[in-house]
Design an enzyme around this catalytic site. Structure first.
Site, PDB file in Angstrom:
ATOM      1  N   ARG A 112      -0.586   5.250  -5.230  1.00  0.00           N
ATOM      2  CA  ARG A 112      -1.387   5.167  -4.017  1.00  0.00           C
ATOM      3  C   ARG A 112      -0.806   5.956  -2.849  1.00  0.00           C
ATOM      4  O   ARG A 112      -1.508   6.735  -2.203  1.00  0.00           O
ATOM      5  CB  ARG A 112      -1.551   3.698  -3.595  1.00  0.00           C
ATOM      6  CG  ARG A 112      -2.739   2.998  -4.204  1.00  0.00           C
ATOM      7  CD  ARG A 112      -2.430   1.548  -4.474  1.00  0.00           C
ATOM      8  NE  ARG A 112      -1.343   1.453  -5.427  1.00  0.00           N
ATOM      9  CZ  ARG A 112      -1.518   1.533  -6.749  1.00  0.00           C
ATOM     10  NH1 ARG A 112      -2.718   1.711  -7.241  1.00  0.00           N
ATOM     11  NH2 ARG A 112      -0.494   1.446  -7.581  1.00  0.00           N
ATOM     12  N   THR A 113       0.473   5.741  -2.574  1.00  0.00           N
ATOM     13  CA  THR A 113       1.048   6.380  -1.387  1.00  0.00           C
ATOM     14  C   THR A 113       1.032   7.900  -1.524  1.00  0.00           C
ATOM     15  O   THR A 113       0.592   8.612  -0.623  1.00  0.00           O
ATOM     16  CB  THR A 113       2.484   5.875  -1.143  1.00  0.00           C
ATOM     17  OG1 THR A 113       2.467   4.448  -1.032  1.00  0.00           O
ATOM     18  CG2 THR A 113       3.046   6.459   0.139  1.00  0.00           C
ATOM     19  N   LYS A 131      19.995  17.771 -10.393  1.00  0.00           N
ATOM     20  CA  LYS A 131      21.188  18.621 -10.498  1.00  0.00           C
ATOM     21  C   LYS A 131      22.272  18.193  -9.512  1.00  0.00           C
ATOM     22  O   LYS A 131      23.329  18.821  -9.432  1.00  0.00           O
ATOM     23  CB  LYS A 131      20.817  20.085 -10.224  1.00  0.00           C
ATOM     24  CG  LYS A 131      19.714  20.637 -11.120  1.00  0.00           C
ATOM     25  CD  LYS A 131      19.318  22.036 -10.668  1.00  0.00           C
ATOM     26  CE  LYS A 131      18.130  22.563 -11.459  1.00  0.00           C
ATOM     27  NZ  LYS A 131      17.691  23.889 -10.959  1.00  0.00           N
ATOM     28  N   HIS A 169       8.320   0.517   4.826  1.00  0.00           N
ATOM     29  CA  HIS A 169       7.201   1.300   4.280  1.00  0.00           C
ATOM     30  C   HIS A 169       6.200   1.452   5.424  1.00  0.00           C
ATOM     31  O   HIS A 169       5.137   0.842   5.425  1.00  0.00           O
ATOM     32  CB  HIS A 169       6.583   0.570   3.095  1.00  0.00           C
ATOM     33  CG  HIS A 169       5.661   1.406   2.260  1.00  0.00           C
ATOM     34  ND1 HIS A 169       5.209   2.651   2.643  1.00  0.00           N
ATOM     35  CD2 HIS A 169       5.089   1.161   1.052  1.00  0.00           C
ATOM     36  CE1 HIS A 169       4.409   3.132   1.726  1.00  0.00           C
ATOM     37  NE2 HIS A 169       4.323   2.251   0.744  1.00  0.00           N
ATOM     38  N   ARG A 181       9.588   9.575  -0.146  1.00  0.00           N
ATOM     39  CA  ARG A 181       9.891   8.244  -0.677  1.00  0.00           C
ATOM     40  C   ARG A 181      11.196   8.333  -1.450  1.00  0.00           C
ATOM     41  O   ARG A 181      11.416   9.273  -2.213  1.00  0.00           O
ATOM     42  CB  ARG A 181       8.780   7.743  -1.594  1.00  0.00           C
ATOM     43  CG  ARG A 181       9.192   6.502  -2.397  1.00  0.00           C
ATOM     44  CD  ARG A 181       8.051   5.824  -3.078  1.00  0.00           C
ATOM     45  NE  ARG A 181       7.210   5.138  -2.113  1.00  0.00           N
ATOM     46  CZ  ARG A 181       6.225   4.311  -2.449  1.00  0.00           C
ATOM     47  NH1 ARG A 181       5.952   4.069  -3.709  1.00  0.00           N
ATOM     48  NH2 ARG A 181       5.505   3.727  -1.503  1.00  0.00           N
TER      49      ARG A 181
END
Length: 303
Positions: A51-52, A80, A129, A101
């Site tokens: 969703r986000t 890496k 959030h 995120r």
């Protein structure tokens, strides 16, 4: 240049302006269809999201902009060993704004300190959030017409739920809010939140049974028990179905109570509730696109 790290980065008057813009975007989408022509959003998602991430991509596309980025840390140079600081320095060369995120709390803040473009915290561990909180507030304001004088029940995983922590911190700025925390003992809201509420003289109570408080609620914010936050599979299995909102429980609620959920849903809301007009969680997802459109416009100075 501004970033968005927590819901408190905007004053309540700035939030009002943002929500007014989001409402205008909803009503007149054609006005904004080319507002971000030539602009690029980078979505840097170090942990899974549907969703986000997609709502950010939808928001930028609807504004006429383009999107680059990655949806998994393993598909980025993080695999890496590249640091968040170095990644954002590079991303700043490619994009005009970034949504990040990360599973580690504070990682987007570190990125913002090295970035030459606005950074939006799209979720950092169990911390914040903020764009989900903006979505929640816009949903409440749009469907209820106000953001004050509510009794709100927050149910489920109140210990690890970053959406819950963000929403509480945002709502304490509006008068007349009462919180009812509904959770098993193991998933109680953290002490720092209850201490903050006591200091501000904001009423709250903690209960275990959802049925006992349903008649009091103006809003019910359901959350899932998050498997990814548990260290012990046995504890997760024991608690994952602790709450299930069904039609029998909905019969106990006010006729105008709203049910919100940040999604994804697992078992905590029965699908039979979806047809109840008080179920607002899919409309909530739509409001998430509008508020992210408004946020992109605001942070890019295009509003």
């Amino acid at each position: 240049m501004r970033h968005l790290m927590t819901p408190l980065d905007f004053s309540t008057s700035e939030l009002d302006a943002l929500f007014d813009l989001a409402s205008d975007v909803e009503r007149f989408p054609e006005k904004y269809a080319h507002a971000c022509d030539g602009k690029i959003l980078a979505t840097c998602f170090y942990e899974p999201s549907t969703r986000t991430r997609l709502s950010f991509e939808s928001a930028m596309t609807r504004l006429g902009g383009r999107v680059i980025g990655f949806a998994d840390a393993n598909s980025s140079s993080a695999a890496k060993g590249e640091s968040v600081s170095d990644t954002i320095r590079v991303i700043s060369c490619y994009a005009d704004i970034c949504a990040m995120r990360h599973p580690k709390e504070g990682a987007p803040m570190v990125a913002s300190e090295k970035s030459r473009i606005p950074v939006i915290n799209a979720g950092d561990g169990g911390h914040y959030h903020p764009t989900q909180t903006l979505t929640d507030l816009l949903t409440i304001r749009s469907l209820k017409g106000r953001l004050d004088n509510f009794t709100i029940g927050l149910c489920g995983d109140l210990k690890f739920g970053r959406t819950v922590h963000s929403l509480i911190n945002a709502l304490v700025r509006y008068p007349g809010t009462k919180f009812i925390f509904i959770s098993p003992e193991e998933l109680r809201v953290p002490d720092y939140i209850t201490e903050m509420l006591k200091e501000k003289n904001i009423p709250f109570e903690e209960v275990i049974r959802l049925e006992d408080v349903m008649p009091q609620l103006d809003l019910l914010y359901m959350t899932r028990v998050q498997k990814e936050r548990f260290f012990n599979e046995e504890d997760y299995v024991r608690l994952k179905d602790f709450y299930v909102l069904d039609t029998a429980k909905m019969e106990l609620a006010k006729s105008d109570m709203l049910v919100l959920h940040p999604l994804p849903r697992v078992n905590e809301i029965s699908v039979e509730v979806d047809d109840d007009p008080r179920a607002a969680y899919f409309r909530q997802a739509q409001y998430g696109v509008y508020v992210r459109m408004a946020l992109i416009l605001t942070l890019l100075g295009l509003a």
